[in-house]
Design a protein around this motif. Structure first.
Motif, PDB file in Angstrom:
ATOM      1  N   LEU A 162       0.829  -1.208   0.000  1.00 16.64           N
ATOM      2  CA  LEU A 162       0.000   0.000   0.000  1.00 16.64           C
ATOM      3  C   LEU A 162       0.862   1.257   0.000  1.00 16.64           C
ATOM      4  O   LEU A 162       0.568   2.216  -0.718  1.00 16.64           O
ATOM      5  CB  LEU A 162      -0.948  -0.002   1.196  1.00 16.64           C
ATOM      6  CG  LEU A 162      -2.041  -1.073   1.154  1.00 16.64           C
ATOM      7  CD1 LEU A 162      -2.790  -1.126   2.478  1.00 16.64           C
ATOM      8  CD2 LEU A 162      -2.995  -0.832  -0.007  1.00 16.64           C
ATOM      9  N   LYS A 163       1.928   1.243   0.782  1.00 18.23           N
ATOM     10  CA  LYS A 163       2.850   2.386   0.823  1.00 18.23           C
ATOM     11  C   LYS A 163       3.485   2.614  -0.547  1.00 18.23           C
ATOM     12  O   LYS A 163       3.464   3.729  -1.076  1.00 18.23           O
ATOM     13  CB  LYS A 163       3.934   2.138   1.866  1.00 18.23           C
ATOM     14  CG  LYS A 163       4.987   3.213   1.933  1.00 18.23           C
ATOM     15  CD  LYS A 163       6.061   2.823   2.924  1.00 18.23           C
ATOM     16  CE  LYS A 163       7.239   3.746   2.783  1.00 18.23           C
ATOM     17  NZ  LYS A 163       8.390   3.293   3.524  1.00 18.23           N
ATOM     18  N   ASP A 164       4.031   1.550  -1.131  1.00 23.22           N
ATOM     19  CA  ASP A 164       4.698   1.667  -2.437  1.00 23.22           C
ATOM     20  C   ASP A 164       3.705   2.035  -3.532  1.00 23.22           C
ATOM     21  O   ASP A 164       4.026   2.844  -4.417  1.00 23.22           O
ATOM     22  CB  ASP A 164       5.401   0.356  -2.801  1.00 23.22           C
ATOM     23  CG  ASP A 164       6.564   0.042  -1.877  1.00 23.22           C
ATOM     24  OD1 ASP A 164       7.024   0.950  -1.145  1.00 23.22           O
ATOM     25  OD2 ASP A 164       7.009  -1.127  -1.868  1.00 23.22           O
ATOM     26  N   ASN A 165       2.507   1.476  -3.477  1.00 24.81           N
ATOM     27  CA  ASN A 165       1.490   1.767  -4.482  1.00 24.81           C
ATOM     28  C   ASN A 165       1.068   3.229  -4.430  1.00 24.81           C
ATOM     29  O   ASN A 165       0.869   3.867  -5.464  1.00 24.81           O
ATOM     30  CB  ASN A 165       0.282   0.849  -4.293  1.00 24.81           C
ATOM     31  CG  ASN A 165      -0.745   1.015  -5.375  1.00 24.81           C
ATOM     32  OD1 ASN A 165      -0.452   0.799  -6.549  1.00 24.81           O
ATOM     33  ND2 ASN A 165      -1.942   1.384  -4.999  1.00 24.81           N
ATOM     34  N   LEU A 166       0.951   3.768  -3.231  1.00 22.45           N
ATOM     35  CA  LEU A 166       0.565   5.167  -3.089  1.00 22.45           C
ATOM     36  C   LEU A 166       1.652   6.093  -3.632  1.00 22.45           C
ATOM     37  O   LEU A 166       1.348   7.082  -4.305  1.00 22.45           O
ATOM     38  CB  LEU A 166       0.258   5.488  -1.625  1.00 22.45           C
ATOM     39  CG  LEU A 166      -0.594   6.723  -1.388  1.00 22.45           C
ATOM     40  CD1 LEU A 166      -1.955   6.584  -2.036  1.00 22.45           C
ATOM     41  CD2 LEU A 166      -0.756   6.969   0.089  1.00 22.45           C
ATOM     42  N   ILE A 167       2.908   5.757  -3.356  1.00 24.10           N
ATOM     43  CA  ILE A 167       4.012   6.557  -3.901  1.00 24.10           C
ATOM     44  C   ILE A 167       3.977   6.509  -5.429  1.00 24.10           C
ATOM     45  O   ILE A 167       4.114   7.536  -6.098  1.00 24.10           O
ATOM     46  CB  ILE A 167       5.377   6.063  -3.377  1.00 24.10           C
ATOM     47  CG1 ILE A 167       5.532   6.402  -1.897  1.00 24.10           C
ATOM     48  CG2 ILE A 167       6.528   6.670  -4.182  1.00 24.10           C
ATOM     49  CD1 ILE A 167       6.758   5.799  -1.240  1.00 24.10           C
ATOM     50  N   GLU A 168       3.758   5.316  -5.971  1.00 25.13           N
ATOM     51  CA  GLU A 168       3.752   5.136  -7.430  1.00 25.13           C
ATOM     52  C   GLU A 168       2.584   5.858  -8.100  1.00 25.13           C
ATOM     53  O   GLU A 168       2.744   6.459  -9.159  1.00 25.13           O
ATOM     54  CB  GLU A 168       3.683   3.644  -7.750  1.00 25.13           C
ATOM     55  CG  GLU A 168       3.766   3.323  -9.224  1.00 25.13           C
ATOM     56  CD  GLU A 168       3.722   1.829  -9.450  1.00 25.13           C
ATOM     57  OE1 GLU A 168       2.885   1.393 -10.268  1.00 25.13           O
ATOM     58  OE2 GLU A 168       4.511   1.100  -8.808  1.00 25.13           O
ATOM     59  N   THR A 169       1.404   5.810  -7.484  1.00 28.41           N
ATOM     60  CA  THR A 169       0.222   6.372  -8.131  1.00 28.41           C
ATOM     61  C   THR A 169       0.010   7.859  -7.852  1.00 28.41           C
ATOM     62  O   THR A 169      -0.561   8.555  -8.684  1.00 28.41           O
ATOM     63  CB  THR A 169      -1.050   5.606  -7.724  1.00 28.41           C
ATOM     64  OG1 THR A 169      -1.194   5.634  -6.304  1.00 28.41           O
ATOM     65  CG2 THR A 169      -1.001   4.172  -8.216  1.00 28.41           C
ATOM     66  N   GLY A 214       2.594   9.854  -5.833  1.00 27.62           N
ATOM     67  CA  GLY A 214       3.827  10.537  -5.473  1.00 27.62           C
ATOM     68  C   GLY A 214       3.909  10.870  -3.993  1.00 27.62           C
ATOM     69  O   GLY A 214       4.897  11.435  -3.529  1.00 27.62           O
ATOM     70  N   ASP A 215       2.871  10.531  -3.236  1.00 25.03           N
ATOM     71  CA  ASP A 215       2.827  10.837  -1.807  1.00 25.03           C
ATOM     72  C   ASP A 215       3.441   9.716  -0.994  1.00 25.03           C
ATOM     73  O   ASP A 215       3.122   8.544  -1.184  1.00 25.03           O
ATOM     74  CB  ASP A 215       1.381  11.030  -1.335  1.00 25.03           C
ATOM     75  CG  ASP A 215       0.737  12.268  -1.921  1.00 25.03           C
ATOM     76  OD1 ASP A 215       1.467  13.223  -2.256  1.00 25.03           O
ATOM     77  OD2 ASP A 215      -0.500  12.280  -2.049  1.00 25.03           O
ATOM     78  N   LYS A 216       4.297  10.078  -0.040  1.00 30.27           N
ATOM     79  CA  LYS A 216       4.863   9.108   0.886  1.00 30.27           C
ATOM     80  C   LYS A 216       4.019   9.102   2.145  1.00 30.27           C
ATOM     81  O   LYS A 216       3.668  10.152   2.671  1.00 30.27           O
ATOM     82  CB  LYS A 216       6.309   9.452   1.244  1.00 30.27           C
ATOM     83  CG  LYS A 216       6.910   8.452   2.215  1.00 30.27           C
ATOM     84  CD  LYS A 216       8.374   8.665   2.456  1.00 30.27           C
ATOM     85  CE  LYS A 216       8.856   7.593   3.436  1.00 30.27           C
ATOM     86  NZ  LYS A 216      10.274   7.461   3.468  1.00 30.27           N
ATOM     87  N   ILE A 217       3.708   7.905   2.618  1.00 32.88           N
ATOM     88  CA  ILE A 217       2.961   7.800   3.859  1.00 32.88           C
ATOM     89  C   ILE A 217       3.856   7.256   4.952  1.00 32.88           C
ATOM     90  O   ILE A 217       4.845   6.575   4.690  1.00 32.88           O
ATOM     91  CB  ILE A 217       1.698   6.917   3.711  1.00 32.88           C
ATOM     92  CG1 ILE A 217       2.066   5.491   3.314  1.00 32.88           C
ATOM     93  CG2 ILE A 217       0.721   7.546   2.744  1.00 32.88           C
ATOM     94  CD1 ILE A 217       0.911   4.509   3.410  1.00 32.88           C
ATOM     95  N   TRP A 218       3.483   7.569   6.188  1.00 30.50           N
ATOM     96  CA  TRP A 218       4.223   7.116   7.368  1.00 30.50           C
ATOM     97  C   TRP A 218       3.393   6.142   8.179  1.00 30.50           C
ATOM     98  O   TRP A 218       3.792   5.706   9.254  1.00 30.50           O
ATOM     99  CB  TRP A 218       4.648   8.303   8.213  1.00 30.50           C
ATOM    100  CG  TRP A 218       5.616   9.146   7.470  1.00 30.50           C
ATOM    101  CD1 TRP A 218       5.337  10.252   6.721  1.00 30.50           C
ATOM    102  CD2 TRP A 218       7.014   8.922   7.341  1.00 30.50           C
ATOM    103  NE1 TRP A 218       6.492  10.729   6.142  1.00 30.50           N
ATOM    104  CE2 TRP A 218       7.537   9.922   6.514  1.00 30.50           C
ATOM    105  CE3 TRP A 218       7.889   7.957   7.859  1.00 30.50           C
ATOM    106  CZ2 TRP A 218       8.879  10.002   6.182  1.00 30.50           C
ATOM    107  CZ3 TRP A 218       9.223   8.043   7.537  1.00 30.50           C
ATOM    108  CH2 TRP A 218       9.710   9.062   6.703  1.00 30.50           C
TER     109      TRP A 218
END
Length: 113
Positions: free
Chosen positions: A73-80, A82-86
């Motif tokens: 989910l973290k990597d998918n959000l960055i890919e789709t 550009g946002d990094k989550i913590w």
């Protein structure tokens, strides 16, 4: 893995924390992330009260599934986006609906002084 599979894994791990006979208004799994998986906290809400899980220890397999789903989910959000989550909070309701709230701000305890 795809997003739906990741959500299903997170929901299944959340259910592991509680007995089948426990009633709830909602269940919540709070995940903290860094470059990898850091931690989790489960909560059960019923009648405006918060209850801690009856089962806090989960199997190595379940822990690995949760780590994989959270990382996806973290990597998918960055890919789709550009946002990094913590981290994120996954909230599950008795009717099977769920909500996921992502944490976009780095926790203070991770920041350098």
């Amino acid at each position: 893995m795809n997003t739906e599979e990741a959500y299903n894994k997170v929901a299944n791990i959340l259910y592991i924390h509680f007995s089948e006979d426990e009633v709830f208004d909602k269940l919540e799994l709070i995940i903290e992330l860094d470059d990898g998986f850091i931690g989790r906290q489960a909560n059960r809400y019923f009648n405006n009260e918060v209850y801690i899980p009856t089962i806090d220890d989960i199997s190595f397999e379940a822990e690995a599934d949760l780590q994989n789903a959270a990382s996806f989910l973290k990597d998918n959000l960055i890919e789709t986006t550009g946002d990094k989550i913590w981290g994120f909070t996954f909230t599950l309701y008795p009717d099977g609906q769920f909500n996921i709230d992502y944490t976009y701000d780095m926790p203070e305890w991770m920041q350098d002084d």
